[in-house]
Scaffold this motif. Structure first.
Motif, PDB file in Angstrom:
ATOM      1  N   LEU A 174      12.354  -3.178   9.930  1.00 32.47           N
ATOM      2  CA  LEU A 174      10.909  -2.988  10.004  1.00 32.47           C
ATOM      3  C   LEU A 174      10.542  -2.033  11.136  1.00 32.47           C
ATOM      4  O   LEU A 174       9.550  -2.219  11.834  1.00 32.47           O
ATOM      5  CB  LEU A 174      10.211  -4.338  10.170  1.00 32.47           C
ATOM      6  CG  LEU A 174      10.576  -5.386   9.113  1.00 32.47           C
ATOM      7  CD1 LEU A 174       9.810  -6.679   9.345  1.00 32.47           C
ATOM      8  CD2 LEU A 174      10.333  -4.861   7.693  1.00 32.47           C
ATOM      9  N   GLN A 175      11.366  -0.996  11.302  1.00 32.87           N
ATOM     10  CA  GLN A 175      11.097   0.042  12.290  1.00 32.87           C
ATOM     11  C   GLN A 175      10.439   1.244  11.613  1.00 32.87           C
ATOM     12  O   GLN A 175      10.691   1.530  10.435  1.00 32.87           O
ATOM     13  CB  GLN A 175      12.396   0.504  12.947  1.00 32.87           C
ATOM     14  CG  GLN A 175      13.159  -0.586  13.680  1.00 32.87           C
ATOM     15  CD  GLN A 175      14.429  -0.042  14.310  1.00 32.87           C
ATOM     16  OE1 GLN A 175      14.401   0.870  15.144  1.00 32.87           O
ATOM     17  NE2 GLN A 175      15.572  -0.594  13.916  1.00 32.87           N
ATOM     18  N   LEU A 222       5.934   8.618   8.439  1.00 29.06           N
ATOM     19  CA  LEU A 222       6.891   8.269   9.486  1.00 29.06           C
ATOM     20  C   LEU A 222       6.293   7.395  10.580  1.00 29.06           C
ATOM     21  O   LEU A 222       7.034   6.853  11.411  1.00 29.06           O
ATOM     22  CB  LEU A 222       7.487   9.539  10.104  1.00 29.06           C
ATOM     23  CG  LEU A 222       8.327  10.405   9.158  1.00 29.06           C
ATOM     24  CD1 LEU A 222       8.845  11.644   9.885  1.00 29.06           C
ATOM     25  CD2 LEU A 222       9.490   9.615   8.565  1.00 29.06           C
ATOM     26  N   ASP A 223       4.977   7.253  10.592  1.00 29.74           N
ATOM     27  CA  ASP A 223       4.323   6.406  11.602  1.00 29.74           C
ATOM     28  C   ASP A 223       4.095   4.972  11.119  1.00 29.74           C
ATOM     29  O   ASP A 223       3.656   4.120  11.896  1.00 29.74           O
ATOM     30  CB  ASP A 223       2.969   7.008  12.007  1.00 29.74           C
ATOM     31  CG  ASP A 223       3.121   8.285  12.821  1.00 29.74           C
ATOM     32  OD1 ASP A 223       4.201   8.470  13.418  1.00 29.74           O
ATOM     33  OD2 ASP A 223       2.170   9.086  12.843  1.00 29.74           O
ATOM     34  N   ILE A 224       4.382   4.707   9.850  1.00 33.23           N
ATOM     35  CA  ILE A 224       4.119   3.382   9.295  1.00 33.23           C
ATOM     36  C   ILE A 224       5.172   2.381   9.790  1.00 33.23           C
ATOM     37  O   ILE A 224       6.372   2.629   9.673  1.00 33.23           O
ATOM     38  CB  ILE A 224       4.151   3.410   7.760  1.00 33.23           C
ATOM     39  CG1 ILE A 224       3.087   4.371   7.218  1.00 33.23           C
ATOM     40  CG2 ILE A 224       3.928   2.011   7.191  1.00 33.23           C
ATOM     41  CD1 ILE A 224       3.168   4.586   5.725  1.00 33.23           C
ATOM     42  N   LYS A 225       4.706   1.269  10.309  1.00 35.76           N
ATOM     43  CA  LYS A 225       5.608   0.186  10.676  1.00 35.76           C
ATOM     44  C   LYS A 225       5.675  -0.772   9.492  1.00 35.76           C
ATOM     45  O   LYS A 225       4.687  -1.435   9.160  1.00 35.76           O
ATOM     46  CB  LYS A 225       5.117  -0.547  11.928  1.00 35.76           C
ATOM     47  CG  LYS A 225       6.076  -1.645  12.401  1.00 35.76           C
ATOM     48  CD  LYS A 225       5.676  -2.187  13.757  1.00 35.76           C
ATOM     49  CE  LYS A 225       6.604  -3.330  14.177  1.00 35.76           C
ATOM     50  NZ  LYS A 225       8.025  -2.924  14.226  1.00 35.76           N
ATOM     51  N   LEU A 274       8.959   2.246   0.632  1.00 36.75           N
ATOM     52  CA  LEU A 274       8.928   2.904   1.934  1.00 36.75           C
ATOM     53  C   LEU A 274      10.330   3.060   2.513  1.00 36.75           C
ATOM     54  O   LEU A 274      10.718   4.158   2.925  1.00 36.75           O
ATOM     55  CB  LEU A 274       8.045   2.111   2.899  1.00 36.75           C
ATOM     56  CG  LEU A 274       7.976   2.616   4.348  1.00 36.75           C
ATOM     57  CD1 LEU A 274       7.435   4.039   4.408  1.00 36.75           C
ATOM     58  CD2 LEU A 274       7.109   1.679   5.179  1.00 36.75           C
ATOM     59  N   LEU A 275      11.091   1.966   2.589  1.00 32.21           N
ATOM     60  CA  LEU A 275      12.389   2.010   3.254  1.00 32.21           C
ATOM     61  C   LEU A 275      13.417   2.852   2.509  1.00 32.21           C
ATOM     62  O   LEU A 275      14.202   3.564   3.129  1.00 32.21           O
ATOM     63  CB  LEU A 275      12.957   0.588   3.419  1.00 32.21           C
ATOM     64  CG  LEU A 275      12.665  -0.123   4.742  1.00 32.21           C
ATOM     65  CD1 LEU A 275      11.172  -0.354   4.932  1.00 32.21           C
ATOM     66  CD2 LEU A 275      13.419  -1.453   4.804  1.00 32.21           C
ATOM     67  N   HIS A 279      18.870   3.407  10.799  1.00 31.40           N
ATOM     68  CA  HIS A 279      18.228   3.101  12.076  1.00 31.40           C
ATOM     69  C   HIS A 279      19.245   2.447  13.007  1.00 31.40           C
ATOM     70  O   HIS A 279      20.274   1.928  12.552  1.00 31.40           O
ATOM     71  CB  HIS A 279      17.060   2.109  11.892  1.00 31.40           C
ATOM     72  CG  HIS A 279      15.798   2.732  11.414  1.00 31.40           C
ATOM     73  ND1 HIS A 279      15.532   2.960  10.089  1.00 31.40           N
ATOM     74  CD2 HIS A 279      14.701   3.166  12.089  1.00 31.40           C
ATOM     75  CE1 HIS A 279      14.328   3.506   9.952  1.00 31.40           C
ATOM     76  NE2 HIS A 279      13.796   3.636  11.158  1.00 31.40           N
ATOM     77  N   LYS A 280      18.943   2.415  14.277  1.00 35.05           N
ATOM     78  CA  LYS A 280      19.773   1.683  15.221  1.00 35.05           C
ATOM     79  C   LYS A 280      19.515   0.192  15.081  1.00 35.05           C
ATOM     80  O   LYS A 280      18.398  -0.238  14.801  1.00 35.05           O
ATOM     81  CB  LYS A 280      19.463   2.117  16.662  1.00 35.05           C
ATOM     82  CG  LYS A 280      20.010   3.495  17.021  1.00 35.05           C
ATOM     83  CD  LYS A 280      19.740   3.813  18.489  1.00 35.05           C
ATOM     84  CE  LYS A 280      20.313   5.181  18.860  1.00 35.05           C
ATOM     85  NZ  LYS A 280      20.041   5.512  20.286  1.00 35.05           N
ATOM     86  N   ARG A 281      20.537  -0.598  15.291  1.00 37.68           N
ATOM     87  CA  ARG A 281      20.402  -2.051  15.360  1.00 37.68           C
ATOM     88  C   ARG A 281      19.684  -2.401  16.660  1.00 37.68           C
ATOM     89  O   ARG A 281      20.052  -1.923  17.732  1.00 37.68           O
ATOM     90  CB  ARG A 281      21.791  -2.672  15.332  1.00 37.68           C
ATOM     91  CG  ARG A 281      21.863  -4.156  15.641  1.00 37.68           C
ATOM     92  CD  ARG A 281      23.321  -4.582  15.721  1.00 37.68           C
ATOM     93  NE  ARG A 281      23.482  -5.981  16.065  1.00 37.68           N
ATOM     94  CZ  ARG A 281      24.671  -6.568  16.233  1.00 37.68           C
ATOM     95  NH1 ARG A 281      25.778  -5.845  16.088  1.00 37.68           N
ATOM     96  NH2 ARG A 281      24.741  -7.846  16.547  1.00 37.68           N
TER      97      ARG A 281
END
Length: 323
Positions: A146-147, A292-295, A266-267, A135-137
């Motif tokens: 947590l994205q 993919l929608d889970i935060k 998940l991650l 992910h991007k920082r």
């Protein structure tokens, strides 16, 4: 489209040229992963001849016994990813908390990885793998992890099997590269991978069927059997998902009475594999929502996982909704 035999480095650079504002940092990040996994692959090939088999005598944050090769792979990933300077933070399935390498203080990305998925199969020479999610920082703290999965800039896995393959997506489809040990390069062998809309294989541990929480799941599996589907379950997620991606069908690790929130992380497992399956034209769900929608709310969060072709997944939703 890149030609068969294109090496991974050239492919990454060619993809970068499609985006005028690209800085090259993602390319360097992916090259670091490539380098690390080549080293891991060499240790996997020598596993039966070197002192890397068996248990390390400790447990990880998940409460699972750590294998020697698992620990070695984790250290190799941390070393190469840190040295690249492209990652502000690293989160490993094997560690309690993220690592913030000094070399990455200006890094644009964060990465979550499972250094050696399927480690319990190491001693019996079954295919194992490395899984990663980038992910991007954003906030420069643990919340960067947590994205939602849909915000991944890249995800992939490396499977150490009869050959070593690097399967990658940067959000523009899925491509597979096979390691040629003679030249030490990953070469494009599976361009633009598309999961068949309908397959013939289901992959789930049916010995847990009495513990499954999802109503309708057992009936769903029975309906697949009636259609002539066959069962193939290795117990190594990378291997099972790789087969599903190439041949179609479905893979599942559902919630059960022992693992009420599911067992897969998940991650480190669910989100990157969901990204790949979706990019290949398939569907990834917990049975209730798109993975993919889970935060995420925790870096070691677990979720139920169902991955597969459109036919199998739409059929699954019907059974679970009616269950």
């Amino acid at each position: 489209m890149a030609k068969i035999g294109t090496d991974l480095n050239s492919f990454i650079l060619e993809e970068e040229r499609k985006y005028p504002n690209a800085t090259g940092s993602l390319s360097r990040a992916l090259v670091a992963i490539e380098s690390a996994t080549k080293v891991i692959a060499s240790h996997v090939r020598m596993a039966g001849l070197a002192d890397v088999l068996g248990k390390a005598g400790k447990t990880n944050i998940q409460g699972e016994e750590v294998q020697k090769l698992d620990e070695l792979a984790n250290n190799i990933m941390i070393q190469y990813l840190s040295q690249s300077g492209e990652f502000f933070a690293l989160a490993s399935e094997e560690l309690d908390e993220p690592i913030y390498p000094e070399e990455g203080k200006n890094g644009k990305y964060i990465i979550a990885f499972d250094p050696l998925d399927g480690s319990s199969n190491i001693d019996v020479n079954i295919s194992i793998g490395t899984i990663f999610s980038i992910h991007k920082r954003v906030n420069s703290d643990v919340s960067d992890f947590l994205q939602e999965g849909c915000k991944q800039v890249a995800a992939g896995y490396i499977i150490y099997g009869s050959s070593t393959m690097f399967v990658l997506s940067t959000g523009n489809g899925v491509n597979g590269f096979t390691l040629d040990p003679a030249v030490g390069m990953y070469l494009l062998s599976h361009p633009n991978i598309k999961i068949p809309e309908k397959g013939k294989i289901y992959s789930i541990n049916e010995s847990n069927d009495k513990k499954w929480i999802d109503k309708g799941l057992k009936e769903y599996i029975e309906s697949l059997k009636e259609e002539g589907y066959t069962s193939r379950y290795i117990g190594s997620m990378v291997a099972d998902v790789h087969r599903t991606l190439i041949k179609g069908g479905m893979f599942a690790y559902p919630a059960d009475s022992k693992n009420k929130n599911g067992k897969l992380r998940l991650l480190y497992e669910g989100s990157p594999m969901a990204f790949l399956i979706t990019q290949a034209g398939g569907i990834a769900t917990t049975g209730k929502e798109d993975i993919l929608d889970i935060k995420p709310t925790d870096i070691h969060q677990r979720v139920p996982v169902f991955l597969g072709g459109k036919y199998e997944m739409e059929k699954l939703k019907e059974f679970l909704n009616n269950g």
